[in-house]
Design a protein around this motif. Sequence first.
Motif, PDB file in Angstrom:
ATOM      1  N   UNK A  33      11.476 -39.604 -24.735  1.00 27.72           N
ATOM      2  CA  UNK A  33      10.089 -39.917 -24.416  1.00 27.72           C
ATOM      3  C   UNK A  33       9.854 -41.384 -24.750  1.00 27.72           C
ATOM      4  N   UNK A  34       9.402 -42.138 -23.762  1.00 29.88           N
ATOM      5  CA  UNK A  34       9.232 -43.581 -23.977  1.00 29.88           C
ATOM      6  C   UNK A  34       7.796 -43.944 -24.358  1.00 29.88           C
ATOM      7  N   UNK A  42       1.559 -32.094 -22.626  1.00 31.27           N
ATOM      8  CA  UNK A  42       2.019 -31.270 -21.499  1.00 31.27           C
ATOM      9  C   UNK A  42       3.492 -30.889 -21.655  1.00 31.27           C
ATOM     10  N   UNK A  43       4.291 -31.804 -22.135  1.00 27.31           N
ATOM     11  CA  UNK A  43       5.719 -31.530 -22.312  1.00 27.31           C
ATOM     12  C   UNK A  43       5.951 -30.469 -23.389  1.00 27.31           C
ATOM     13  N   UNK A  44       5.168 -30.529 -24.448  1.00 30.20           N
ATOM     14  CA  UNK A  44       5.286 -29.550 -25.536  1.00 30.20           C
ATOM     15  C   UNK A  44       4.999 -28.149 -25.006  1.00 30.20           C
ATOM     16  N   UNK A  75       5.202 -34.145 -17.086  1.00 32.65           N
ATOM     17  CA  UNK A  75       4.595 -35.339 -17.693  1.00 32.65           C
ATOM     18  C   UNK A  75       3.755 -36.134 -16.694  1.00 32.65           C
ATOM     19  N   UNK A  76       2.441 -36.226 -16.920  1.00 29.62           N
ATOM     20  CA  UNK A  76       1.568 -36.962 -15.994  1.00 29.62           C
ATOM     21  C   UNK A  76       1.734 -38.482 -16.106  1.00 29.62           C
ATOM     22  N   UNK A  77       2.344 -38.952 -17.182  1.00 27.16           N
ATOM     23  CA  UNK A  77       2.507 -40.394 -17.385  1.00 27.16           C
ATOM     24  C   UNK A  77       3.916 -40.880 -17.039  1.00 27.16           C
TER      25      UNK A  77
END
Length: 83
Positions: A33-34, A42-44, A75-77
């Motif tokens: 994760x950057x 969301x990833x969790x 991931x939305x980002x």
Amino acid sequence: MDLRGKKLTVPVACAIIYKVKEMKGGVQMAFKINEACIQCGACVDTCPVEAISEQDGKHVISDDCISCGVCVDSCPADAIEED
């Protein structure tokens, strides 16, 4: 076992991916994760093996990761990238 035409749940599909990677010479965590992470979680929520957690105010991927890629899609980002 022939799985063609079968609808698989995410955990089952991830387990199959893990086993194939293991048979091909080992499983390595493929994602990180950057700094683009917006801490939405969301990833969790989508990780089928609960390999993502918050540590020191940042989300991190643990060695429990099976490299299924479900977190990348959630991931939305676009903050999860190949390691």
